[in-house]
Design an enzyme around this catalytic site. Structure first.
Site, PDB file in Angstrom:
ATOM      1  N   ASP A   1       0.796  -1.222   0.039  1.00 27.59           N
ATOM      2  CA  ASP A   1      -0.140   0.105  -0.146  1.00 27.59           C
ATOM      3  C   ASP A   1       0.769   1.233   0.015  1.00 27.59           C
ATOM      4  OD1 ASP A   1      -3.214   0.297   0.898  1.00 27.59           O
ATOM      5  OD2 ASP A   1      -1.932   1.995   1.003  1.00 27.59           O
ATOM      6  N   ILE A   2       0.147   2.283  -0.506  1.00 26.45           N
ATOM      7  CA  ILE A   2       0.973   3.523  -0.714  1.00 26.45           C
ATOM      8  C   ILE A   2       1.460   4.127   0.603  1.00 26.45           C
ATOM      9  CG2 ILE A   2      -0.892   4.834  -1.213  1.00 26.45           C
ATOM     10  CD1 ILE A   2       1.051   6.841  -3.187  1.00 26.45           C
TER      11      ILE A   2
ATOM     12  N   VAL B   1       2.187   1.727  -6.327  1.00 25.60           N
ATOM     13  CA  VAL B   1       2.254   0.917  -7.451  1.00 25.60           C
ATOM     14  C   VAL B   1       2.501   1.389  -8.819  1.00 25.60           C
ATOM     15  CG1 VAL B   1       0.490  -0.844  -6.264  1.00 25.60           C
ATOM     16  CG2 VAL B   1      -0.457   1.295  -7.706  1.00 25.60           C
TER      17      VAL B   1
ATOM     18  N   ASN C   1      -5.482  -4.567  -6.318  1.00 24.84           N
ATOM     19  CA  ASN C   1      -6.727  -3.905  -6.030  1.00 24.84           C
ATOM     20  C   ASN C   1      -6.518  -2.644  -5.988  1.00 24.84           C
ATOM     21  OD1 ASN C   1      -9.202  -3.770  -4.180  1.00 24.84           O
ATOM     22  ND2 ASN C   1      -7.638  -3.311  -2.741  1.00 24.84           N
TER      23      ASN C   1
ATOM     24  N   SER D   1     -14.838  -2.360 -11.970  1.00 20.80           N
ATOM     25  CA  SER D   1     -15.784  -1.282 -11.481  1.00 20.80           C
ATOM     26  C   SER D   1     -17.008  -1.380 -12.125  1.00 20.80           C
ATOM     27  CB  SER D   1     -15.315   0.143 -11.086  1.00 20.80           C
ATOM     28  OG  SER D   1     -16.240   0.770 -11.045  1.00 20.80           O
TER      29      SER D   1
ATOM     30  N   TYR E   1     -10.874   7.288 -14.825  1.00 19.56           N
ATOM     31  CA  TYR E   1     -11.437   6.285 -13.857  1.00 19.56           C
ATOM     32  C   TYR E   1     -12.124   5.163 -14.893  1.00 19.56           C
ATOM     33  CZ  TYR E   1     -13.253   3.570  -9.952  1.00 19.56           C
ATOM     34  OH  TYR E   1     -13.485   2.793  -9.232  1.00 19.56           O
TER      35      TYR E   1
ATOM     36  N   LYS F   1     -10.634   1.124 -15.710  1.00 18.95           N
ATOM     37  CA  LYS F   1     -11.535   0.048 -15.453  1.00 18.95           C
ATOM     38  C   LYS F   1     -11.828  -0.976 -16.682  1.00 18.95           C
ATOM     39  CE  LYS F   1     -11.272   0.743 -11.149  1.00 18.95           C
ATOM     40  NZ  LYS F   1     -10.581   0.024 -10.195  1.00 18.95           N
TER      41      LYS F   1
END
Length: 277
Positions: free
Chosen positions: A37-38, A76, A102, A156, A173, A177
């Site tokens: 995770d960032i 990521v 994810n 999504s 976005y 997706k």
């Protein structure tokens, strides 16, 4: 005995929300976890990312289940950083069986001309390129292991039924997706000979840091007042306003299990009927 005893799962965006839920659920089934995770904010986002303390809580929850976990802070968007964490996980556990790319972001409020190009880059870089970085780091180790594997990409409803609008954030976005759907199908074809399955889950709104914040509250108030925005266009068919992370983990746990051993190249909406409206 769990359905994933002895297996190892790499999960990005694992500090909270769906990522944490997936980590805990797969650990309950016997898997060890490599969590990425960032853990710091991205300037173009208008809500906070997870924190280092959030990632520590994921570690605590997994270890509480008597499973092992390697948890590291990494963006990521940085391919080298992702590979370093994945390689550390492989060195620790000796195998990699599952990948759940994810990590994802969105900007909920408006942008201006000075920021929208960076918003576009940050969203695509995290949601699409970031997923590619995870896959690129994990797949060679899966192939080397000779045991097959499973990849489940987090899509999504925006990758099934676009809402519309010209805002750079929404376009980015949606593009990210839909891009994951294409990547998933191509990977499913390319990796089938190695018994590596690849599928995509498409959640509707899920209670998480992305949806439970002041920027989202502002959109909801605008929609309730009769304003036209992305929230006003969103409504599930089934009588539920928002899903819980565990609802998506149920689907992921199935897809990575042997119960789904012949399922690959599939886009699975977990959306309370959102995409059929």
């Amino acid at each position: 005995m769990g359905t994933l005893d002895g297996k190892v799962a790499v999960i990005s965006g694992a500090a909270r929300g769906q990522g944490r839920s997936h980590a805990v659920r797969l650990a309950q089934e016997g898997a060890d976890i490599v969590a990425i995770d960032i853990c710091h904010d991205i300037e173009t986002m208008d809500y906070p990312n997870a924190s280092a303390e959030d990632l520590d809580e994921t570690v605590r929850l997994v270890e509480q289940l008597d499973r092992r976990i390697v948890a590291r802070q990494a963006d990521v968007r940085d391919a080298k950083a992702v590979k370093n964490v994945v390689e550390e996980g492989f060195a620790t556990f000796g195998r990699l069986d599952i990948a759940l790319p994810n990590a994802g972001i969105v900007r909920l409020g408006p942008t201006d001309d000075d920021t929208e190009l960076q918003v576009w880059q940050d969203i695509l870089g995290t949601n699409l390129t970031g997923a590619f970085h995870v896959v690129r780091a994990v797949v060679p180790r899966m192939i080397e292991g000779g045991r097959g594997g499973v990849i489940v990409l987090t899509g999504s409803t925006a990758g099934v039924r676009p809402i519309g609008g010209f805002a750079a954030a929404g376009l980015a976005y949606t593009a990210s997706k839909f891009g994951l759907v294409g990547i998933g199908k191509q990977l499913a074809n390319a990796l089938a000979e190695h018994s590596i399955r690849v599928n995509v889950v498409h959640p509707t709104g899920v209670a998480s840091g992305m949806t439970m914040n002041s920027a989202m509250e502002a959109l909801q108030k605008e929609a309730q007042a009769g304003g036209a925005n992305t929230i006003s266009a969103m409504q599930n068919a089934l009588p539920v306003d928002i899903l819980q992370p565990g609802d998506i983990s149920d689907a992921v746990a199935f897809l990575v299990s042997d119960q789904a051993k012949w399922i690959t190249g599939v886009s699975l909406p977990v959306d309370a009927g959102f995409s059929i409206r």
